[in-house]
Design a protein around this motif. Structure first.
Motif, PDB file in Angstrom:
ATOM      1  N   MET A 148       2.541   1.511  -3.488  1.00 48.67           N
ATOM      2  CA  MET A 148       1.586   1.964  -4.387  1.00 48.67           C
ATOM      3  C   MET A 148       1.251   3.287  -4.332  1.00 48.67           C
ATOM      4  O   MET A 148       0.670   3.835  -5.331  1.00 48.67           O
ATOM      5  CB  MET A 148       0.490   0.771  -4.161  1.00 48.67           C
ATOM      6  CG  MET A 148      -0.549   0.718  -5.338  1.00 48.67           C
ATOM      7  SD  MET A 148      -1.717  -0.423  -5.277  1.00 48.67           S
ATOM      8  CE  MET A 148      -2.784  -0.042  -3.955  1.00 48.67           C
ATOM      9  N   GLN A 163       0.818  -1.269   0.084  1.00 53.89           N
ATOM     10  CA  GLN A 163       0.115   0.242   0.137  1.00 53.89           C
ATOM     11  C   GLN A 163       0.838   1.397  -0.172  1.00 53.89           C
ATOM     12  O   GLN A 163       0.470   2.204  -0.682  1.00 53.89           O
ATOM     13  CB  GLN A 163      -0.894  -0.043   1.248  1.00 53.89           C
ATOM     14  CG  GLN A 163      -2.207   1.196   0.987  1.00 53.89           C
ATOM     15  CD  GLN A 163      -3.210   0.431   0.367  1.00 53.89           C
ATOM     16  OE1 GLN A 163      -3.851  -0.553   0.489  1.00 53.89           O
ATOM     17  NE2 GLN A 163      -3.535   1.375  -0.727  1.00 53.89           N
ATOM     18  N   TRP A 174       9.002   1.192  -6.494  1.00 54.68           N
ATOM     19  CA  TRP A 174       8.015   0.150  -6.588  1.00 54.68           C
ATOM     20  C   TRP A 174       8.500  -1.238  -7.474  1.00 54.68           C
ATOM     21  O   TRP A 174       7.990  -2.294  -7.287  1.00 54.68           O
ATOM     22  CB  TRP A 174       6.588   0.667  -7.620  1.00 54.68           C
ATOM     23  CG  TRP A 174       5.678  -0.371  -8.093  1.00 54.68           C
ATOM     24  CD1 TRP A 174       5.539  -1.010  -9.069  1.00 54.68           C
ATOM     25  CD2 TRP A 174       4.865  -1.019  -6.961  1.00 54.68           C
ATOM     26  NE1 TRP A 174       4.494  -1.925  -9.050  1.00 54.68           N
ATOM     27  CE2 TRP A 174       4.096  -1.892  -7.890  1.00 54.68           C
ATOM     28  CE3 TRP A 174       4.445  -0.866  -5.547  1.00 54.68           C
ATOM     29  CZ2 TRP A 174       2.940  -2.690  -7.211  1.00 54.68           C
ATOM     30  CZ3 TRP A 174       3.373  -1.495  -4.996  1.00 54.68           C
ATOM     31  CH2 TRP A 174       2.533  -2.459  -5.817  1.00 54.68           C
ATOM     32  N   THR A 187      -3.877  -1.474  -9.763  1.00 54.55           N
ATOM     33  CA  THR A 187      -4.064  -1.332  -8.168  1.00 54.55           C
ATOM     34  C   THR A 187      -5.283  -2.132  -7.677  1.00 54.55           C
ATOM     35  O   THR A 187      -5.191  -2.478  -6.467  1.00 54.55           O
ATOM     36  CB  THR A 187      -4.126  -0.009  -7.878  1.00 54.55           C
ATOM     37  OG1 THR A 187      -4.940   0.754  -8.671  1.00 54.55           O
ATOM     38  CG2 THR A 187      -2.777   0.723  -8.337  1.00 54.55           C
ATOM     39  N   LEU A 211       2.463  -2.755 -13.663  1.00 58.94           N
ATOM     40  CA  LEU A 211       2.387  -1.464 -13.072  1.00 58.94           C
ATOM     41  C   LEU A 211       3.799  -0.535 -12.837  1.00 58.94           C
ATOM     42  O   LEU A 211       4.024   0.602 -13.245  1.00 58.94           O
ATOM     43  CB  LEU A 211       1.620  -1.306 -11.540  1.00 58.94           C
ATOM     44  CG  LEU A 211       1.886  -0.114 -10.854  1.00 58.94           C
ATOM     45  CD1 LEU A 211       0.874   0.927 -11.660  1.00 58.94           C
ATOM     46  CD2 LEU A 211       1.147  -0.268  -9.499  1.00 58.94           C
ATOM     47  N   ARG A 253      -5.637   4.613  -1.388  1.00 58.10           N
ATOM     48  CA  ARG A 253      -5.180   4.862  -2.834  1.00 58.10           C
ATOM     49  C   ARG A 253      -5.715   5.979  -3.449  1.00 58.10           C
ATOM     50  O   ARG A 253      -5.045   6.582  -3.984  1.00 58.10           O
ATOM     51  CB  ARG A 253      -5.690   3.404  -3.593  1.00 58.10           C
ATOM     52  CG  ARG A 253      -5.536   3.649  -5.255  1.00 58.10           C
ATOM     53  CD  ARG A 253      -6.004   2.462  -5.862  1.00 58.10           C
ATOM     54  NE  ARG A 253      -7.373   3.004  -6.173  1.00 58.10           N
ATOM     55  CZ  ARG A 253      -8.378   2.120  -7.013  1.00 58.10           C
ATOM     56  NH1 ARG A 253      -7.772   1.365  -7.824  1.00 58.10           N
ATOM     57  NH2 ARG A 253      -9.365   2.528  -7.101  1.00 58.10           N
TER      58      ARG A 253
END
Length: 478
Positions: A48, A45, A216, A154, A111, A174
């Motif tokens: 992201m 989390q 990431w 996501t 991603l 998010r």
């Protein structure tokens, strides 16, 4: 000072430097150890959120930079509308394929590659703009294409990592990260543009985005996280009800956030069969209205504040920051309210309608007021109110996607976000035509408000939270 004392002093200094360096290394090592001890979904989390921030840094600064780009290259209103809509055409096309690609390659790696690509494209915009409008439009389209996997990937990661009882807050987190990126871009982009030019804005934001993308990438490439996920799953099963575990999204997933079985709900196809479901179509209506409003504010907001409310460009960011911030607050409120009502065993459909429909109506009413006010404080207050309720709407809307397809969220969000991007792609050009024809900004905001009213009524009648994941006929699997 004697030579012996000098040597003693130098030796003591060297020891002190080594101890200080060793202490610093220990601090970094301890910090990394604490980081590894975090539950995988918490690490996911946090990282992201960094990708979400970078995504919205770049898409938000487009509206501010377009004001100066149009002036520098002498592009007219229609060119400006096409320029602002270019990003969303690419975003629309990418969403249609992001789900299938994520299912094949893994949401985490898709991603990461997308984030590195959109950062590089943003850095290249100043060099391409000098070649002409056509090249600029094409590059912005590619930028939208690169940024399109954000929402479906996501969503799939949240579905795979986060228990059902925590998804409302996870979706809110998010959304909050994206709004934070929007806030930073809204404040800094006008200042950077006024001081260093629009080229510097893309260079700075693109570099920051690239750094966050590599962070990431490190998480997505970590092989040991599967074991951590398995431990977290066992801990979760020990503390959750059986019915929650059965729909939690962990079963059948691999470490990449995809369905390891790849069969009935593997997400390897575009779920066109969902277009036959009234509940999904009702959700699409709300999603289209929300995107129409948010993308219009994001793309045309700087122009509205400078041309209609007559604010200098360098101070526009402070006013555009407020709706972004309150949209994030609304997302948190929506997530907390969603999770609280679910813990009270409130019927899902009643809960979603009770949150989503009033939020859509309130957003539309606030935008009507915003379009008819010329006082900067009152107009800002109306915009803040609209953004607050749009944040609540966003969390409730995304929670419905997970209700409709808990095991195939990535494919359903790809389809839904692709269709809902149409207003964002065609909206800037439509706004340009309306302004050239009538010159009435109040008409623009009135049309958006009408979309909110109609979509809330459609969801109130046809809205559904029934799981629609059924094996479709082969001819419907794309």
């Amino acid at each position: 000072m004697t030579d012996e004392k000098m040597l003693s002093f130098e030796a003591a200094s060297l020891v002190e430097m080594k101890l200080s360096k060793s202490h610093g290394i220990c601090k970094v090592t301890n910090l990394y150890s604490h980081w590894l001890l975090l539950v995988p979904r918490v690490r996911m989390q946090i990282l992201m959120a960094g990708v979400g921030i970078s995504n919205y840094l770049l898409r938000t600064c487009l509206g501010t930079c377009a004001v100066l780009m149009v002036h520098e290259y002498n592009w007219d209103m229609q060119f400006k509308g096409m320029l602002l809509g270019a990003f969303f055409w690419g975003y629309l096309a990418g969403n249609l394929f992001a789900g299938a690609i994520s299912a094949r390659l893994g949401a985490g790696m898709v991603l990461a590659c997308a984030a590195i690509t959109w950062s590089a494209l943003a850095i290249a915009i100043p060099m391409v703009a000098d070649l002409g409008f056509g090249y600029t439009w094409m590059l912005l389209t590619l930028l939208g294409l690169a940024e399109s996997p954000l929402m479906p990937t996501t969503m799939q990661l949240i579905s795979a990592y986060v228990p059902a009882s925590e998804r409302g807050c996870s979706l809110a987190a998010r959304a909050l990260s994206m709004r934070f990126g929007q806030i930073v871009a809204s404040v800094l982009a006008p200042l950077i543009c006024s001081q260093a030019g629009w080229r510097a804005t893309f260079a700075i934001f693109g570099t920051v985005s690239l750094m966050l993308a590599f962070l990431w990438l490190g998480f997505a490439m970590t092989k040991s996280r599967e074991a951590g996920m398995e431990i977290a799953r066992k801990m979760w099963e020990d503390t959750c009800d059986a019915d929650v575990v059965a729909t939690g999204g962990w079963q059948g997933t691999d470490g990449r956030g995809t369905n390891s079985k790849g069969g009935e709900h593997g997400g390897s196809f575009l779920p066109l069969w969902a277009l036959k479901h009234p509940g999904f179509l009702a959700l699409l209506a709300v999603h289209c209205s929300s995107n129409f409003a948010m993308y219009t504010i994001m793309s045309w907001g700087p122009s509205y504040f400078t041309e209609v409310l007559e604010l200098p460009l360098e101070s526009v960011g402070l006013y555009l920051m407020l709706p972004a911030a309150f949209s994030g607050v609304g997302s948190i409120l929506g997530g907390l309210c969603t999770d609280w009502l679910q813990s009270r065993r409130c019927p899902l459909l009643t809960m979603r309608r009770g949150i989503l429909c009033p939020a859509a109506l309130a957003s539309g009413l606030a935008l009507v007021l915003f379009g008819n006010l010329r006082s900067i404080p009152f107009a800002s207050l109306a915009m803040i109110t609209a953004a607050l309720f749009m944040g609540v709407l966003d969390t409730a809307m995304n929670a419905v996607y997970l209700d409709l397809a808990p095991q195939n969220a990535v494919a359903l969000v790809s389809l839904g976000n692709g269709v809902a991007t149409l207003p964002g792609a065609a909206g800037p050009a439509l706004v340009a035509v309306l302004l050239e024809t009538t010159g009435l900004w109040s008409l623009v905001w009135g049309i958006i408000a009408a979309c909110f009213v109609v979509s809330s009524a459609v969801f109130a009648i046809f809205g559904s939270t029934e799981d629609i994941e059924k094996r479709p006929p082969k001819y419907m699997q794309v």
